[in-house]
Write an enzyme that holds these catalytic residues in place. Structure first.
Site, PDB file in Angstrom:
ATOM      1  N   ASP A  74       7.772  79.036  13.248  1.00  0.00           N
ATOM      2  CA  ASP A  74       7.947  78.155  14.200  1.00  0.00           C
ATOM      3  C   ASP A  74       6.860  77.301  14.400  1.00  0.00           C
ATOM      4  OD1 ASP A  74      10.623  79.088  14.855  1.00  0.00           O
ATOM      5  OD2 ASP A  74       9.795  80.516  16.057  1.00  0.00           O
TER       6      ASP A  74
ATOM      7  N   ASP B 200      16.362  75.230  14.917  1.00  0.00           N
ATOM      8  CA  ASP B 200      16.443  75.628  15.989  1.00  0.00           C
ATOM      9  C   ASP B 200      17.130  74.279  16.870  1.00  0.00           C
ATOM     10  OD1 ASP B 200      15.603  78.236  15.813  1.00  0.00           O
ATOM     11  OD2 ASP B 200      13.537  77.709  16.436  1.00  0.00           O
TER      12      ASP B 200
END
Length: 152
Positions: free
Chosen positions: A105, A119
């Site tokens: 991430d 995402d």
């Protein structure tokens, strides 16, 4: 999916876990993180189960893609599939090991959570899918009302 993996590789090469690069003040920045769970690290103790769910969802979305009748739903399925496969690849191939890999991430949303492009695709796909569903339900209700007026 390819762009997602490319942005993750770039994040691995250029970002650190300790320092955040602000893009829009404290609202959005770039910071490296590794997530064994889902959003906000939920389920971080069950990474292998999340891998199985992501694999099953990817297969189901691939099947749904072959059956999509409307362009809007094909776009929704494509967004969801791209996001699911992007994160699934991390779970399969990233450290600490096959099937239990941590998702890379790098998009830091204030102090709420850190996510990635996959995402974003999933979020946009869910939002667009909800919108299409609600519009379809509204059209259905409008059609029922018109039909009831004709029958009366």
């Amino acid at each position: 999916m390819l762009i997602d993996q490319g942005t993750k590789a770039l994040a691995l090469a250029r970002l650190s876990q300790q320092n955040r690069i602000p893009l829009f003040g404290d609202w959005l920045g770039l910071q490296l993180a590794f997530n064994p769970g889902t959003v906000m690290s939920l389920g971080s103790g069950s990474t292998w189960l999340l891998t199985l769910v992501a694999a099953a969802a990817s297969v189901a979305l691939l099947i749904a893609a072959t059956r999509a009748r409307a362009a809007g739903w094909a776009v929704v399925i494509g967004l969801l599939l791209g996001g699911a496969v992007g994160n699934l690849l991390d779970r399969l191939l990233a450290p600490p090991g096959f099937g239990v890999g941590h998702v890379t991430d790098f998009l830091a949303y204030g102090n709420l959570f850190i996510g990635n492009l996959a995402d974003v695709l999933i979020g946009v796909g869910v939002g667009l899918g909800l919108l299409l569903y609600l519009l379809g339900a509204q059209r259905s209700r409008d059609g029922e009302r018109r039909g009831a007026a004709v029958d009366a």
